[in-house]
Enzyme design. Sequence first.
Site, PDB file in Angstrom:
ATOM      1  N   THR A   6      29.418 -21.047 -12.645  1.00  0.00           N
ATOM      2  CA  THR A   6      28.478 -20.307 -11.822  1.00  0.00           C
ATOM      3  C   THR A   6      29.230 -19.356 -10.917  1.00  0.00           C
ATOM      4  OG1 THR A   6      26.543 -20.554 -10.428  1.00  0.00           O
ATOM      5  CG2 THR A   6      28.430 -21.864  -9.829  1.00  0.00           C
ATOM      6  N   LYS A  38      20.482 -22.332  -8.288  1.00  0.00           N
ATOM      7  CA  LYS A  38      21.633 -22.885  -7.573  1.00  0.00           C
ATOM      8  C   LYS A  38      21.614 -22.594  -6.084  1.00  0.00           C
ATOM      9  CE  LYS A  38      24.102 -21.769 -11.704  1.00  0.00           C
ATOM     10  NZ  LYS A  38      24.989 -20.795 -12.281  1.00  0.00           N
ATOM     11  N   GLY A  50      24.128 -22.946  -1.447  1.00  0.00           N
ATOM     12  CA  GLY A  50      24.407 -22.614  -2.839  1.00  0.00           C
ATOM     13  C   GLY A  50      25.502 -23.541  -3.315  1.00  0.00           C
ATOM     14  N   SER A 129      33.076 -20.022 -10.900  1.00  0.00           N
ATOM     15  CA  SER A 129      33.905 -19.354 -11.912  1.00  0.00           C
ATOM     16  C   SER A 129      34.105 -17.868 -11.641  1.00  0.00           C
ATOM     17  CB  SER A 129      33.277 -19.520 -13.290  1.00  0.00           C
ATOM     18  OG  SER A 129      33.116 -20.871 -13.590  1.00  0.00           O
TER      19      SER A 129
END
Length: 178
Positions: A6, A38, A50, A129
């Site tokens: 994410t 998220k 988040g 990521s």
Amino acid sequence: MKIRSTTVLGVRHNGQIALGADGQATMDKHVAKSNVRKVRKLHDGKVVTGFAGSTADAFMLLDKFEEKLGGYGGQLRRAAIELAKEWRKDQYLRKLEAMMVVCDKDELLIIAGTGDVLEPDSDVAAIGSGAMYAQAAALALKKHAPHLTARQMVEEALHIAADICIYTNHNLMIEEPV
């Protein structure tokens, strides 16, 4: 196989804070879901969170953080510190693989399982990521497009990250604390 991947980005700019994330979750080498939510509002919309990492772990931490917020009267920093302390000390929580960005109308923080609660120097917090792509884009926008709102910066930076990072998509959710 774990579901992960994410990009979560928070920006504080000109007295505003916005927090957003993409919607992609991957399992191994394929997209498992493209519209994961998220980003969550807590404490009557005054706090936005988040998360990145293992989804089940993130939900466990989200519940714990919400408990801490309630126990400390919505004090973001105090709740974050108490969560980080418990996360690091507790034998079960210590194994959770996730990170969180949390914000209210005044503060923007990153919470990690190492016991860290970080307030970013640059008023840009990114995890996941595609974090470094989103963070670099947000920093450039803050410097070269100061007329944009915090929300616009988050949106554009996440789209830039999605164009570069294979673990980030364009299904964005952006929230602002009330």
